[in-house]
Design an enzyme around this catalytic site. Structure first.
Site, PDB file in Angstrom:
ATOM      1  N   GLN A 120      31.431   5.094  23.825  1.00  0.00           N
ATOM      2  CA  GLN A 120      31.277   6.553  23.715  1.00  0.00           C
ATOM      3  C   GLN A 120      29.913   7.001  24.240  1.00  0.00           C
ATOM      4  O   GLN A 120      29.037   6.173  24.502  1.00  0.00           O
ATOM      5  CB  GLN A 120      31.422   6.945  22.238  1.00  0.00           C
ATOM      6  CG  GLN A 120      30.465   6.168  21.334  1.00  0.00           C
ATOM      7  CD  GLN A 120      30.947   5.982  19.917  1.00  0.00           C
ATOM      8  OE1 GLN A 120      32.012   6.459  19.532  1.00  0.00           O
ATOM      9  NE2 GLN A 120      30.173   5.289  19.104  1.00  0.00           N
TER      10      GLN A 120
ATOM     11  N   HIS B 125      26.676  12.858   3.433  1.00  0.00           N
ATOM     12  CA  HIS B 125      26.396  11.496   2.957  1.00  0.00           C
ATOM     13  C   HIS B 125      26.426  11.398   1.432  1.00  0.00           C
ATOM     14  O   HIS B 125      26.917  10.417   0.881  1.00  0.00           O
ATOM     15  CB  HIS B 125      25.063  11.008   3.536  1.00  0.00           C
ATOM     16  CG  HIS B 125      25.140  10.799   5.022  1.00  0.00           C
ATOM     17  ND1 HIS B 125      24.253  11.328   5.911  1.00  0.00           N
ATOM     18  CD2 HIS B 125      26.056  10.153   5.770  1.00  0.00           C
ATOM     19  CE1 HIS B 125      24.592  11.004   7.146  1.00  0.00           C
ATOM     20  NE2 HIS B 125      25.692  10.296   7.094  1.00  0.00           N
TER      21      HIS B 125
ATOM     22  N   ASP C 201      24.427   5.710  11.521  1.00  0.00           N
ATOM     23  CA  ASP C 201      23.176   6.448  11.370  1.00  0.00           C
ATOM     24  C   ASP C 201      22.435   6.046  10.095  1.00  0.00           C
ATOM     25  O   ASP C 201      21.251   6.325   9.951  1.00  0.00           O
ATOM     26  CB  ASP C 201      23.436   7.967  11.380  1.00  0.00           C
ATOM     27  CG  ASP C 201      24.508   8.345  10.381  1.00  0.00           C
ATOM     28  OD1 ASP C 201      24.211   8.367   9.174  1.00  0.00           O
ATOM     29  OD2 ASP C 201      25.652   8.608  10.782  1.00  0.00           O
TER      30      ASP C 201
ATOM     31  N   ASP D 192      34.037  -4.192  15.381  1.00  0.00           N
ATOM     32  CA  ASP D 192      35.100  -3.222  15.109  1.00  0.00           C
ATOM     33  C   ASP D 192      35.495  -3.314  13.626  1.00  0.00           C
ATOM     34  O   ASP D 192      35.914  -4.375  13.146  1.00  0.00           O
ATOM     35  CB  ASP D 192      36.283  -3.564  16.028  1.00  0.00           C
ATOM     36  CG  ASP D 192      37.457  -2.627  15.828  1.00  0.00           C
ATOM     37  OD1 ASP D 192      37.368  -1.737  14.956  1.00  0.00           O
ATOM     38  OD2 ASP D 192      38.457  -2.794  16.527  1.00  0.00           O
TER      39      ASP D 192
ATOM     40  N   ASP E 203      33.162   5.897   7.054  1.00  0.00           N
ATOM     41  CA  ASP E 203      32.278   6.935   7.609  1.00  0.00           C
ATOM     42  C   ASP E 203      32.421   6.896   9.131  1.00  0.00           C
ATOM     43  O   ASP E 203      31.481   6.558   9.846  1.00  0.00           O
ATOM     44  CB  ASP E 203      30.835   6.649   7.163  1.00  0.00           C
ATOM     45  CG  ASP E 203      29.857   7.682   7.693  1.00  0.00           C
ATOM     46  OD1 ASP E 203      30.292   8.674   8.303  1.00  0.00           O
ATOM     47  OD2 ASP E 203      28.648   7.478   7.503  1.00  0.00           O
TER      48      ASP E 203
ATOM     49  N   ASP F  55      35.521  11.354  14.618  1.00  0.00           N
ATOM     50  CA  ASP F  55      36.767  12.126  14.619  1.00  0.00           C
ATOM     51  C   ASP F  55      37.920  11.286  15.187  1.00  0.00           C
ATOM     52  O   ASP F  55      37.677  10.293  15.874  1.00  0.00           O
ATOM     53  CB  ASP F  55      36.554  13.392  15.457  1.00  0.00           C
ATOM     54  CG  ASP F  55      35.417  14.222  14.884  1.00  0.00           C
ATOM     55  OD1 ASP F  55      35.619  14.861  13.848  1.00  0.00           O
ATOM     56  OD2 ASP F  55      34.311  14.178  15.458  1.00  0.00           O
TER      57      ASP F  55
ATOM     58  N   PRO G   4      37.311   5.620  19.719  1.00  0.00           N
ATOM     59  CA  PRO G   4      37.298   4.385  18.935  1.00  0.00           C
ATOM     60  C   PRO G   4      37.655   4.577  17.456  1.00  0.00           C
ATOM     61  O   PRO G   4      38.041   3.622  16.782  1.00  0.00           O
ATOM     62  CB  PRO G   4      35.867   3.862  19.082  1.00  0.00           C
ATOM     63  CG  PRO G   4      35.070   4.941  19.702  1.00  0.00           C
ATOM     64  CD  PRO G   4      36.014   5.899  20.361  1.00  0.00           C
TER      65      PRO G   4
HETATM   66  N1  SPD Z   1      33.045  16.050  13.554  1.00  0.00           N
HETATM   67  C1  SPD Z   1      32.435  15.449  12.425  1.00  0.00           C
HETATM   68  C2  SPD Z   1      32.937  14.113  12.076  1.00  0.00           C
HETATM   69  C3  SPD Z   1      32.035  13.457  11.112  1.00  0.00           C
HETATM   70  C4  SPD Z   1      32.188  12.033  11.082  1.00  0.00           C
HETATM   71  N2  SPD Z   1      31.138  11.237  10.575  1.00  0.00           N
HETATM   72  C5  SPD Z   1      29.801  11.600  10.816  1.00  0.00           C
HETATM   73  C6  SPD Z   1      28.870  10.467  10.681  1.00  0.00           C
HETATM   74  C7  SPD Z   1      27.758  10.729   9.749  1.00  0.00           C
HETATM   75  N3  SPD Z   1      27.331   9.554   9.110  1.00  0.00           N
END
Ligand code: SPD
Length: 282
Positions: free
Chosen positions: A31, A62, A86, A136, A154, A157, A161
């Site tokens: 990505q 979070h 993150d 993965d 977490d 969208d 992947p």
């Molecule tokens: N479009 C928002 C989708 C959010 C998915 N996770 C975000 C990662 C933050 N740790």
């Protein structure tokens, strides 16, 4: 670099954020990962043109993805985070003193790199209990030997992947990777965005078929499409709305004092759904 970042979630309707500078941009095998300095939200990470987090509003996502699961389980020791590169979810999970080990399985090293370089306060990467693996997450859950108390999904969208993280087979694998009293939470997109409804229906249908207890809950995240965000809760044994959970939350003032969104009332209230939202997954 454009002056504004636009994420369109329906034709020409979307979100606009003022940009100051492009800080990071890497096209990986998976990505495009980018970080911008914005005029209002601190630094902003996007993946393939979709907002993942900003320094200013990341706490909502979070805290809600982590503490609803972590306070529902009476003694979470082993935690698996799928995605979460993150570091924000791991940061919240690691606030719980019962935690002995956290595996965070992120497919793309660039997400961790971008966060460490440009969002230094988001992750707690030096924590000795955190084990970061670059692979993965779907393959990882197929091979779990030592079950987890809590699994948190977490992911991004349901395009690219992360698509597999919205499939029933994946949730069956998560169920198998949890102990007999395991708890799971997962991010499940915005109820206002109709193109996400098929994925939401798939996830909640799967959770209901596989787990003893399953529920949707909500939080409000300004930089995610339409601002209202759904999350899935599933559990083999513990009900997130039991009085035990409330007592546990009360007993952890030390954690609550560090939080900016989650509290006991939010925990309970987040499970109250507007009618149009429950309709989506009925
Ligand atoms: N479009 C928002 C989708 C959010 C998915 N996770 C975000 C990662 C933050 N740790």
């Amino acid at each position: 670099m454009p002056l504004q970042y636009n994420e369109y979630y329906n034709e020409k309707t979307g979100l606009t954020i003022g940009l100051k500078k492009l800080l990071y941009s890497k096209q990986t095998d998976y990505q495009l990962v980018e970080v911008y300095e914005t005029d209002t939200w601190g630094n902003l990470m996007t993946i393939d043109g979709m907002v993942m987090l900003s320094e200013r509003d990341e706490f909502v996502y979070h805290e809600m993805l982590s503490h609803v699961a972590m306070f529902t389980h009476p003694e979470p020791k082993r935690v698996l985070i799928i995605g979460g590169g993150d570091g924000g979810t791991a940061r919240e999970v690691l606030k719980h003193p019962s935690v002995e080990w956290v595996d965070m399985v992120e497919i793309d090293e660039a997400v961790v790199e971008a966060s460490q370089l440009h969002m230094p306060d988001v992750g707690d990467f030096e924590n000795k209990k955190l084990n970061v693996l670059f692979e993965d997450g779907i393959n990882f859950v197929k091979n779990v030997q030592n079950p987890y108390d809590v699994i948190i999904i977490d992911g991004s969208d349901p395009v690219g992947p992360a698509e597999g993280l919205f499939e029933k087979d994946f949730y069956q694998l998560c169920f198998d990777a949890l102990g007999d009293d395991g708890v799971l939470t997962t991010q499940t997109e915005s109820p206002w965005v109709e193109s996400y409804h098929p994925s939401m229906k798939k996830v909640f249908g799967a959770l209901e078929d596989i787990f003893e207890i399953s529920k949707m809950y909500l939080s409000f995240i300004p930089l995610y499409p339409a601002g209202m965000w759904s999350m899935g809760f599933a559990s083999k044994k513990y009900d997130p709305l039991s009085s035990d959970v409330n007592e546990r939350i009360d007993a952890h003032k030390d954690i609550l004092n560090t939080l900016k969104y989650y509290n006991k009332d939010i925990h309970t209230g987040s499970f109250a759904l507007p009618n149009f939202v429950s309709e989506i997954i009925r």
